[in-house]
Design an enzyme around this catalytic site. Structure first.
Site, PDB file in Angstrom:
ATOM      1  N   SER A 255       0.799  -1.231   0.000  1.00 58.63           N
ATOM      2  CA  SER A 255       0.000   0.000   0.000  1.00 58.63           C
ATOM      3  C   SER A 255       0.829   1.277   0.000  1.00 58.63           C
ATOM      4  CB  SER A 255      -0.961   0.002   1.178  1.00 58.63           C
ATOM      5  OG  SER A 255      -1.970  -0.946   0.951  1.00 58.63           O
TER       6      SER A 255
ATOM      7  N   LYS B 187       0.228   3.237  -3.115  1.00 57.29           N
ATOM      8  CA  LYS B 187      -0.987   4.039  -3.332  1.00 57.29           C
ATOM      9  C   LYS B 187      -0.676   5.539  -3.390  1.00 57.29           C
ATOM     10  CE  LYS B 187      -3.811   0.478  -1.020  1.00 57.29           C
ATOM     11  NZ  LYS B 187      -4.438   0.055   0.239  1.00 57.29           N
TER      12      LYS B 187
ATOM     13  N   TYR C 270      -3.972  -2.973 -10.166  1.00 51.83           N
ATOM     14  CA  TYR C 270      -3.739  -2.597  -8.759  1.00 51.83           C
ATOM     15  C   TYR C 270      -2.907  -3.668  -8.031  1.00 51.83           C
ATOM     16  CZ  TYR C 270      -4.785  -2.537  -3.779  1.00 51.83           C
ATOM     17  OH  TYR C 270      -4.666  -2.605  -2.416  1.00 51.83           O
TER      18      TYR C 270
ATOM     19  N   TYR D 285      -4.710   4.008   8.012  1.00 55.80           N
ATOM     20  CA  TYR D 285      -6.108   3.541   8.084  1.00 55.80           C
ATOM     21  C   TYR D 285      -6.726   3.951   9.422  1.00 55.80           C
ATOM     22  CZ  TYR D 285      -3.725   0.755   4.603  1.00 55.80           C
ATOM     23  OH  TYR D 285      -2.929   0.360   3.568  1.00 55.80           O
TER      24      TYR D 285
ATOM     25  N   VAL E  28       1.380  -3.671   3.759  1.00 53.88           N
ATOM     26  CA  VAL E  28       1.398  -4.961   4.456  1.00 53.88           C
ATOM     27  C   VAL E  28       2.648  -5.792   4.144  1.00 53.88           C
ATOM     28  CG1 VAL E  28      -1.083  -5.225   4.888  1.00 53.88           C
ATOM     29  CG2 VAL E  28      -0.128  -6.048   2.729  1.00 53.88           C
TER      30      VAL E  28
HETATM   31  N1  GLN Z   1      -2.216  -5.497  -1.853  1.00 54.34           N
HETATM   32  C1  GLN Z   1      -2.745  -5.365  -0.538  1.00 54.34           C
HETATM   33  C2  GLN Z   1      -4.244  -5.542  -0.556  1.00 54.34           C
HETATM   34  O1  GLN Z   1      -4.873  -5.148  -1.506  1.00 54.34           O
HETATM   35  C3  GLN Z   1      -2.385  -4.022   0.017  1.00 54.34           C
HETATM   36  C4  GLN Z   1      -2.902  -3.806   1.418  1.00 54.34           C
HETATM   37  C5  GLN Z   1      -2.004  -3.005   2.280  1.00 54.34           C
HETATM   38  O2  GLN Z   1      -0.795  -2.906   2.085  1.00 54.34           O
HETATM   39  N2  GLN Z   1      -2.560  -2.491   3.348  1.00 54.34           N
HETATM   40  O3  GLN Z   1      -4.823  -6.050   0.361  1.00 54.34           O
END
Ligand code: GLN
Length: 336
Positions: free
Chosen positions: A90, A93, A216, A268, A286
């Site tokens: 993430s 993003k 994505y 988050y 993650v």
């Molecule tokens: N690729 C992971 C997902 O879509 C990314 C989530 C994350 O890093 N919080 O769940």
């Protein structure tokens, strides 16, 4: 005489102005010292556990831990496992959002995705349903998938090409997809496919849902090491210019908006706690990476796979918090 007074006033105004903008950058020696302290202090911290909902992430060695600082002058300070590639997840993003802002303007993100915290987990479907149908913000999965759909492209290949090219400019190096992570996530990403379908159904996804989810997923599987991720952040700390290659990646006008979304949503439903503890814009993934930006000064990256309940790396959080607090770098004031 009048002219002289005017020019003195102008000189004072100019000096005051430059004082406001010239935040004192700590020396490389000081940064090295605190980075080493942070690493030593949390190296053996046993908190958290690897993500396992993407099966390949469970196999990454949990003891990996690296800390990197990149200043806006291009100085690089590194401690620990800084050369091991891990999936950007993430943290990506941030950079896809920056791509869309650069291509279509900031308002597209504000209008079509929104920038509000959800108070829910990163993969919440309920959060979409509770709001007005938009994805809430570009850092929850819904918003990140919507952001990918906003890239101007006719094909999946064009969309992907724009993503990887801008990531490489941010990082100042060539990047590859970690195929084992990509395959593992692509085989198990049913929830994200569901999120994309829900958004598409209410006209809040702007390209074909399965294709968008796949692009994505690929962006989340890009491999970076802690140093590359820190250079990506350093570009945001340096008004959109890569501090190492000196290449302009995005216009400076987008940077405050990018950082504002990081401040409000980077962790988050743990974003309030992060603002309280560290007070700098940051984004987690993650894969165990966290990228923090001290505006106009530096990026601080921590990488270590074990995560807390919100999906944020435990050692990386603690290391960045330590550095920020030791140097009084919170955007809310040094407290000194
Ligand atoms: N690729 C992971 C997902 O879509 C990314 C989530 C994350 O890093 N919080 O769940």
């Amino acid at each position: 005489m009048k002219f002289q007074i005017k020019s003195i006033a102008a000189a004072i105004a100019f000096a005051a102005c430059s004082m406001v903008h010239a935040e004192e950058l700590p020396s490389v020696e000081v940064l090295e010292k605190v980075a080493k302290e942070a690493y030593a202090k949390y190296k053996d911290d046993q908190g958290g556990k690897n993500a396992d909902y993407i099966p390949a992430l469970a196999k990454v060695p949990s003891e990996l831990f690296g800390v990197v600082i990149v200043t806006k002058n291009g100085d690089v300070i590194k401690v620990g496992d800084v050369d091991t590639p891990f999936s950007i997840q993430s943290c990506s993003k941030v950079f896809t959002m920056a791509l869309v802002m650069q291509e279509s303007g900031d308002e597209v993100i504000y209008d079509k995705v929104n920038v509000e915290p959800t108070g829910e987990a990163f993969n919440s479907i309920q959060a979409i349903e509770e709001g007005d149908g938009r994805a809430d913000n570009p850092f929850v999965n819904a918003g990140a998938i919507a952001t990918v759909s906003l890239i101007k492209a006719d094909t999946a290949e064009q969309r992907w090409d724009k993503i990887i090219k801008i990531y490489e400019k941010f990082a100042g190096s060539q990047l590859e997809v970690l195929e084992d992570i990509y395959t593992s996530e692509a085989e198990t990403n049913f929830r994200n496919r569901g999120i994309a379908a829900v958004l598409y159904n209410s006209n809040n996804l702007f390209a074909e849902p399965l294709m968008t989810t796949d692009v994505y997923t690929k962006q989340c599987s890009v491999g970076v090491n802690a140093e590359q991720l820190a250079v990506m952040g350093g570009t945001l700390a340096n008004d959109g210019v890569n501090p190492v290659t000196k290449e302009k990646v995005i216009d400076a006008e987008h940077v405050p908006k990018v950082l504002s979304v990081m401040m409000m949503n980077g962790f988050y439903d743990g974003s309030g706690r992060w603002a309280w503890n560290a007070g700098v814009p940051a984004k987690t993934g993650v894969g165990g990476g966290i990228i923090a930006v001290v505006p106009n000064q530096m990026a601080i990256v921590g990488f270590s796979p074990p995560l807390d309940e919100q999906g944020n790396s435990v050692r990386a959080q603690k290391a960045i918090e330590y550095i920020v607090n030791a140097l009084g770098l919170s955007v809310f004031g040094s407290g000194k």
